[in-house]
Design an enzyme around this catalytic site. Structure first.
Site, short mmCIF file in Angstrom:
data_model
loop_
_atom_site.label_atom_id
_atom_site.label_comp_id
_atom_site.label_asym_id
_atom_site.label_seq_id
_atom_site.Cartn_x
_atom_site.Cartn_y
_atom_site.Cartn_z
N THR A 190 6.17 0.68 2.28
CA THR A 190 7.16 1.47 3.03
C THR A 190 6.37 2.43 3.92
O THR A 190 5.67 3.31 3.41
CB THR A 190 8.07 2.28 2.08
OG1 THR A 190 8.73 1.37 1.20
CG2 THR A 190 9.11 3.06 2.88
N LEU A 228 0.83 -1.21 0.00
CA LEU A 228 0.00 0.00 0.00
C LEU A 228 0.86 1.26 0.00
O LEU A 228 2.06 1.20 0.33
CB LEU A 228 -0.90 -0.03 1.25
CG LEU A 228 -1.87 -1.23 1.25
CD1 LEU A 228 -2.38 -1.53 2.65
CD2 LEU A 228 -3.03 -0.97 0.29
N PRO A 229 0.26 2.42 -0.34
CA PRO A 229 1.08 3.63 -0.48
C PRO A 229 1.81 4.07 0.79
O PRO A 229 3.01 4.30 0.76
CB PRO A 229 0.08 4.70 -0.93
CG PRO A 229 -1.06 3.95 -1.52
CD PRO A 229 -1.13 2.65 -0.78
N LYS A 279 15.09 0.18 5.57
CA LYS A 279 14.67 0.79 4.30
C LYS A 279 14.84 2.32 4.33
O LYS A 279 15.44 2.92 3.44
CB LYS A 279 13.21 0.41 4.04
CG LYS A 279 12.48 1.20 3.00
CD LYS A 279 12.75 0.71 1.60
CE LYS A 279 12.14 1.66 0.58
NZ LYS A 279 12.49 1.34 -0.77
N LYS A 328 8.92 11.05 0.04
CA LYS A 328 8.10 10.31 1.03
C LYS A 328 9.00 9.61 2.05
O LYS A 328 8.81 9.70 3.25
CB LYS A 328 7.22 9.28 0.30
CG LYS A 328 6.42 8.43 1.24
CD LYS A 328 5.95 7.13 0.60
CE LYS A 328 5.71 6.11 1.67
NZ LYS A 328 5.43 4.78 1.18
P1 NAD Z 1 0.93 2.62 -6.00
O1 NAD Z 1 0.27 3.87 -5.55
O2 NAD Z 1 1.17 2.39 -7.44
O3 NAD Z 1 0.09 1.34 -5.45
C1 NAD Z 1 -0.59 1.30 -4.24
C2 NAD Z 1 -1.95 0.67 -4.47
O4 NAD Z 1 -2.66 0.58 -3.24
C3 NAD Z 1 -2.84 1.49 -5.41
O5 NAD Z 1 -3.22 0.67 -6.52
C4 NAD Z 1 -4.01 1.90 -4.56
O6 NAD Z 1 -5.24 1.96 -5.27
C5 NAD Z 1 -4.04 0.80 -3.52
N1 NAD Z 1 -4.74 1.15 -2.30
C6 NAD Z 1 -4.70 2.32 -1.61
N2 NAD Z 1 -5.52 2.28 -0.53
C7 NAD Z 1 -6.10 1.05 -0.56
C8 NAD Z 1 -7.05 0.42 0.28
N3 NAD Z 1 -7.58 1.03 1.35
N4 NAD Z 1 -7.44 -0.84 -0.03
C9 NAD Z 1 -6.92 -1.45 -1.13
N5 NAD Z 1 -6.02 -0.90 -1.97
C10 NAD Z 1 -5.62 0.34 -1.68
O7 NAD Z 1 2.28 2.53 -5.18
P2 NAD Z 1 3.56 1.61 -5.51
O8 NAD Z 1 4.50 2.36 -6.38
O9 NAD Z 1 3.07 0.25 -5.91
O10 NAD Z 1 4.24 1.52 -4.06
C11 NAD Z 1 3.70 0.73 -3.02
C12 NAD Z 1 4.63 0.81 -1.82
O11 NAD Z 1 5.93 0.36 -2.18
C13 NAD Z 1 4.81 2.24 -1.28
O12 NAD Z 1 4.85 2.19 0.12
C14 NAD Z 1 6.15 2.68 -1.88
O13 NAD Z 1 6.82 3.64 -1.05
C15 NAD Z 1 6.91 1.34 -1.88
N6 NAD Z 1 7.97 1.26 -2.90
C16 NAD Z 1 7.74 1.69 -4.18
C17 NAD Z 1 8.76 1.60 -5.11
C18 NAD Z 1 8.55 2.07 -6.54
O14 NAD Z 1 9.54 2.18 -7.27
N7 NAD Z 1 7.31 2.31 -6.98
C19 NAD Z 1 10.01 1.06 -4.74
C20 NAD Z 1 10.20 0.60 -3.45
C21 NAD Z 1 9.16 0.69 -2.53
#
Ligand code: NAD
Length: 294
Positions: free
Chosen positions: A95, A64-65, A170, A245
């Site tokens: 994260t 999740l975000p 992290k 973030k």
């Molecule tokens: P993203 O926003 O693409 O995906 C998150 C998903 O969670 C979304 O599809 C959103 O609709 C869903 N969501 C939000 N609230 C929800 C709820 N209540 N119930 C169900 N679904 C819900 O984000 P991401 O890029 O996939 O990143 C996810 C996590 O991974 C974050 O914490 C980010 O910091 C971490 N991260 C991301 C990256 C990257 O390169 N994108 C790298 C390392 C870590």
């Protein structure tokens, strides 16, 4: 194993697909129905809510975000913990701040469910190629139990200590990365401004004591390295807003620990300005634009 997977965004979608590829049966949920539908086409069962996703599964994984999303998905009347069968292991790969990770894990434990925090590094490319690094916080038996599942999505799975320590690893790593990237941007632009060829300067740094990952593998100066975001107008890679973030999480955590992070706090402000200037969607190495003359 039957696994409930919640959060099917940039990272969650390919991670869930890799679990399915390894023969796990997936029940998936995202607040954006279209994202779950994509996985239904690959044979995954679609849940109607987070609570529904936690019913009848042998493990729950979330991606999740940020912290408020994790709280709302797990806690409260309609949270995962309201429906999950006691004993079901939980893995949160988001994260988030270490304190929230510890609080939610304690609530899960009170319901009889072992929970680990397992944030990742490696980005979307790593999620797609199943080469992520998982930094895991939690009890050793819970870490061991989840390891085989995490190995379907990544190649390094490292135990970092007790609950919340995956998040600690992290965010502290990313703070060091941000500081190092800003230092590289500053040195590269100054050397160029003082008349040096950036490629020659980078080659000297990379065999000298200024060398770091940002100088030799991910150099922010355009044209120094091929196949890095700096050489394609900072498209792709790790977004500056995601770095912001993580820097906000780390400075908040430092505040609660009463530990000074002088450069981390400055880095957070530099990335905040960079985001306000409209560069949040670019790769984080674009922070060098703060130093380039128009
Ligand atoms: P993203 O926003 O693409 O995906 C998150 C998903 O969670 C979304 O599809 C959103 O609709 C869903 N969501 C939000 N609230 C929800 C709820 N209540 N119930 C169900 N679904 C819900 O984000 P991401 O890029 O996939 O990143 C996810 C996590 O991974 C974050 O914490 C980010 O910091 C971490 N991260 C991301 C990256 C990257 O390169 N994108 C790298 C390392 C870590």
């Amino acid at each position: 194993m039957k696994i409930g997977f919640i959060g099917l965004g940039h990272m969650g979608n390919p991670m869930a697909r890799n679990l399915a590829k390894h023969g796990h049966a997936l029940k998936v949920y995202d607040v954006v129905p279209e994202l779950a539908r994509k996985l239904a086409e690959q044979g995954c069962e679609v849940a109607t809510s987070a609570v529904d996703c936690a019913r009848g599964v042998e493990m729950v994984v979330t991606m999740l975000p940020s912290s408020p999303h994790v709280r709302s998905v797990y806690l409260g009347e309609y949270g995962v913990l309201a429906a999950i069968a006691p004993g079901t292991p939980i893995v949160d790969c988001s994260t988030i701040d270490p304190l929230t990770a510890r609080e939610v894990a304690m609530d899960a434990k009170a319901k009889g469910c072992p929970m680990i925090d397992a944030p990742v590094s490696g980005g979307v490319a790593g999620a797609e190629a199943a080469t992520l690094t998982f930094m895991v916080g939690g009890d050793v038996p819970d870490f061991e139990r989840s390891k085989a599942v995490l190995q379907c999505m990544g190649k390094n799975v490292v135990h970092c200590g007790g609950s919340g320590n995956g998040q600690v690893a992290k965010i502290c790593n990313n703070m060091m990365l941000a500081i190092e990237m800003i230092a590289t941007a500053e040195g590269m632009t100054l050397a160029a401004q003082l008349g040096m060829d950036p490629k020659v300067f980078a080659s000297i740094v990379n065999t000298s004591s200024g060398r770091c990952w940002s100088s030799d593998t991910y150099n922010p100066f355009p044209g120094v390295l091929e196949n890095v975001p700096a050489s394609r107008d900072y498209a792709g890679g790790f977004g500056a807003d995601l770095m912001l973030k993580d820097l906000t999480l780390v400075t908040d955590a430092a505040k609660s620990a009463r530990q000074p992070v002088l450069l981390g706090a400055l880095a957070q402000q530099i990335y905040q300005k960079h985001s306000v200037d409209g560069h949040g969607g670019k790769d984080f190495s674009s922070v060098i634009l703060q130093y380039m003359k128009a």
